[in-house]
Design an enzyme around this catalytic site. Structure first.
Site, PDB file in Angstrom:
ATOM      1  N   SER A 140      -0.403  35.121  31.168  1.00 18.42           N
ATOM      2  CA  SER A 140      -0.395  34.293  32.387  1.00 18.42           C
ATOM      3  C   SER A 140      -0.053  35.222  33.540  1.00 18.42           C
ATOM      4  O   SER A 140       0.524  36.300  33.336  1.00 18.42           O
ATOM      5  CB  SER A 140       0.698  33.227  32.241  1.00 18.42           C
ATOM      6  OG  SER A 140       1.032  32.675  33.495  1.00 18.42           O
ATOM      7  N   TYR A 153       9.463  30.776  30.445  1.00 15.22           N
ATOM      8  CA  TYR A 153       8.000  30.972  30.383  1.00 15.22           C
ATOM      9  C   TYR A 153       7.659  32.385  30.860  1.00 15.22           C
ATOM     10  O   TYR A 153       6.853  33.091  30.226  1.00 15.22           O
ATOM     11  CB  TYR A 153       7.316  29.912  31.247  1.00 15.22           C
ATOM     12  CG  TYR A 153       5.795  29.876  31.149  1.00 15.22           C
ATOM     13  CD1 TYR A 153       5.157  29.150  30.144  1.00 15.22           C
ATOM     14  CD2 TYR A 153       5.003  30.549  32.077  1.00 15.22           C
ATOM     15  CE1 TYR A 153       3.765  29.100  30.061  1.00 15.22           C
ATOM     16  CE2 TYR A 153       3.607  30.509  31.998  1.00 15.22           C
ATOM     17  CZ  TYR A 153       3.000  29.783  30.997  1.00 15.22           C
ATOM     18  OH  TYR A 153       1.618  29.743  30.919  1.00 15.22           O
TER      19      TYR A 153
HETATM   20  N1  LIG Z   1      -3.290  25.932  32.500  1.00  8.33           N
HETATM   21  C1  LIG Z   1      -2.720  26.906  33.193  1.00  8.33           C
HETATM   22  O1  LIG Z   1      -2.475  26.784  34.395  1.00  8.33           O
HETATM   23  C2  LIG Z   1      -2.402  28.212  32.510  1.00  8.33           C
HETATM   24  C3  LIG Z   1      -2.110  29.326  33.325  1.00  8.33           C
HETATM   25  C4  LIG Z   1      -1.826  30.546  32.715  1.00  8.33           C
HETATM   26  C5  LIG Z   1      -1.832  30.645  31.339  1.00  8.33           C
HETATM   27  N2  LIG Z   1      -2.109  29.544  30.583  1.00  8.33           N
HETATM   28  C6  LIG Z   1      -2.071  29.686  29.128  1.00  8.33           C
HETATM   29  O2  LIG Z   1      -3.315  29.286  28.582  1.00  8.33           O
HETATM   30  C7  LIG Z   1      -3.123  28.927  27.217  1.00  8.33           C
HETATM   31  C8  LIG Z   1      -3.866  27.628  26.917  1.00  8.33           C
HETATM   32  O3  LIG Z   1      -3.225  26.571  27.603  1.00  8.33           O
HETATM   33  P1  LIG Z   1      -4.031  25.394  28.334  1.00  8.33           P
HETATM   34  O4  LIG Z   1      -3.717  25.505  29.784  1.00  8.33           O
HETATM   35  O5  LIG Z   1      -5.404  25.342  27.877  1.00  8.33           O
HETATM   36  O6  LIG Z   1      -3.174  24.116  27.817  1.00  8.33           O
HETATM   37  P2  LIG Z   1      -3.555  22.921  26.825  1.00  8.33           P
HETATM   38  O7  LIG Z   1      -2.272  22.164  26.614  1.00  8.33           O
HETATM   39  O8  LIG Z   1      -4.721  22.164  27.358  1.00  8.33           O
HETATM   40  O9  LIG Z   1      -3.970  23.672  25.479  1.00  8.33           O
HETATM   41  C9  LIG Z   1      -3.010  24.329  24.682  1.00  8.33           C
HETATM   42  C10 LIG Z   1      -3.279  24.001  23.218  1.00  8.33           C
HETATM   43  O10 LIG Z   1      -2.289  24.700  22.434  1.00  8.33           O
HETATM   44  C11 LIG Z   1      -1.890  23.821  21.388  1.00  8.33           C
HETATM   45  N3  LIG Z   1      -0.563  24.180  20.872  1.00  8.33           N
HETATM   46  C12 LIG Z   1       0.634  23.978  21.456  1.00  8.33           C
HETATM   47  N4  LIG Z   1       1.627  24.383  20.634  1.00  8.33           N
HETATM   48  C13 LIG Z   1       1.021  24.869  19.516  1.00  8.33           C
HETATM   49  C14 LIG Z   1       1.508  25.433  18.309  1.00  8.33           C
HETATM   50  N5  LIG Z   1       2.825  25.550  18.074  1.00  8.33           N
HETATM   51  N6  LIG Z   1       0.608  25.848  17.383  1.00  8.33           N
HETATM   52  C15 LIG Z   1      -0.733  25.710  17.598  1.00  8.33           C
HETATM   53  N7  LIG Z   1      -1.244  25.142  18.706  1.00  8.33           N
HETATM   54  C16 LIG Z   1      -0.374  24.740  19.660  1.00  8.33           C
HETATM   55  C17 LIG Z   1      -1.877  22.445  22.016  1.00  8.33           C
HETATM   56  O11 LIG Z   1      -1.919  21.416  21.019  1.00  8.33           O
HETATM   57  C18 LIG Z   1      -3.116  22.497  22.903  1.00  8.33           C
HETATM   58  O12 LIG Z   1      -4.247  22.006  22.229  1.00  8.33           O
HETATM   59  C19 LIG Z   1      -1.609  28.844  26.999  1.00  8.33           C
HETATM   60  O13 LIG Z   1      -1.154  30.017  26.338  1.00  8.33           O
HETATM   61  C20 LIG Z   1      -1.064  28.802  28.418  1.00  8.33           C
HETATM   62  O14 LIG Z   1       0.245  29.291  28.529  1.00  8.33           O
HETATM   63  C21 LIG Z   1      -2.400  28.331  31.134  1.00  8.33           C
END
Ligand SMILES: NC(=O)c1ccc[n+]([C@@H]2O[C@H](COP(=O)([O-])OP(=O)(O)OC[C@H]3O[C@@H](n4cnc5c(N)ncnc54)[C@H](O)[C@@H]3O)[C@@H](O)[C@H]2O)c1
Length: 271
Positions: A140, A153
């Site tokens: 991130s 985080y």
């Molecule tokens: N959305 C943002 O703004 C953003 C920004 C920077 C980084 N990210 C990163 O992107 C990645 C994806 O997140 P997203 O935004 O698509 O969110 P999201 O919640 O839509 O998807 C995340 C997925 O991870 C799964 N998950 C959570 N805990 C888990 C576990 N213990 N084991 C297996 N699966 C698990 C959830 O069930 C979900 O389906 C994450 O690592 C997040 O930190 C997101």
């Protein structure tokens, strides 16, 4: 269309960026191992993957549990005879001031967002070495810019960046490519997993997610193209790239900005 037939593992594939990454590779004819703790979301991703020209299987897998990741790696070996790309994407959201975060909040955040990636890399290492594959770790912008009110985080994601840098130098000589992705906020279901001592940070994050000029699908496309082109550090947001350039040239500018941001948040909270 040229079909790559790549064998790709995606954790957190039941939603958001993980689903869009699966679809991006599916459009190239990839075979996908889709893992998540949410089975309903996984089923929907597999349906979309097949409609997009890919194929694969789903597996319930909690990235906190090494034995589940090792079993996933074994299934990949049995059904796909190896893997070409591992995407450590599963993650959760958290926030709150350091003084209010409990040690349990820290353990929870680190166990998923950092140790989930460590365990994913470890479980798939024999297959990655055998195939000279590729690791894509989703960190991130929080790994590069430590905004106030989300220390656990920030630390987890900075750890993912440090792990990726460490693996880059150890694995590139062995033919395994490593990439780390640092997006700013973008709209997904990330806030469903939010954990923190107060809801003020959750509301702030909700506004930031909505404000993204690019979608999860745009980010998946950037990750696909830049990793294929061999870029290690992938920064999908223009503003994120600009801020990172400023921090490299003069970190104090960013530290001052983050202090101002913290003061603003504190003033809003005390109103
Ligand atoms: N959305 C943002 O703004 C953003 C920004 C920077 C980084 N990210 C990163 O992107 C990645 C994806 O997140 P997203 O935004 O698509 O969110 P999201 O919640 O839509 O998807 C995340 C997925 O991870 C799964 N998950 C959570 N805990 C888990 C576990 N213990 N084991 C297996 N699966 C698990 C959830 O069930 C979900 O389906 C994450 O690592 C997040 O930190 C997101």
């Amino acid at each position: 269309m040229h079909k790559t037939g790549l064998r790709v593992v995606v954790t957190g594939a039941g939603s958001g960026l993980g689903r869009e990454l699966a679809l991006r590779y599916a459009r190239e004819g990839a075979r996908l191992a889709l893992a998540d703790i949410q089975e309903e979301g996984l089923g929907e991703t597999l349906r979309l993957v097949e409609a997009a020209g890919g194929s694969g299987f789903t597996r319930r897998c909690d990235v906190r549990d090494y034995s589940q990741l090792a079993a996933l790696a074994q299934s990949c070996e049995e059904t796909m005879h190896g893997i070409d790309v591992l995407i450590n994407n599963a993650g959760v959201a958290s926030g709150g001031w350091f003084e209010d975060l409990s040690l349990e909040d820290w353990d929870w955040q680190i166990s998923i967002n950092l140790m989930g990636v460590v365990k994913g890399c470890k479980a798939f290492m024999p297959l990655l070495l055998a195939q000279q594959g590729r690791i894509i770790n989703i960190a991130s912008m929080a790994a590069l810019m430590q905004a106030p009110g989300m220390s656990n985080y920030n630390v987890a994601k900075a750890g993912v960046l440090a792990l990726s840098e460490s693996l880059l130098c150890e694995l590139q000589p062995k033919g395994v490519q490593v990439h780390v992705v640092c997006p700013s906020f973008f709209q997904t279901n990330l806030l469903n997993s939010y954990r923190g001592p107060d809801n003020a940070s959750k509301e702030d994050i909700a506004k930031l997610l909505e404000g993204s000029p690019i979608s999860a699908a745009d980010i998946a496309d950037t990750i696909y193209r830049e990793s294929q082109a061999g870029h290690f550090l992938i920064l999908p947001h223009d503003k994120g790239r600009e801020a990172w350039e400023v921090k490299q040239a003069n970190p104090q500018v960013i530290y001052d900005e983050m202090v101002r941001l913290a003061e603003k948040k504190m003033a809003t909270a005390s109103r």
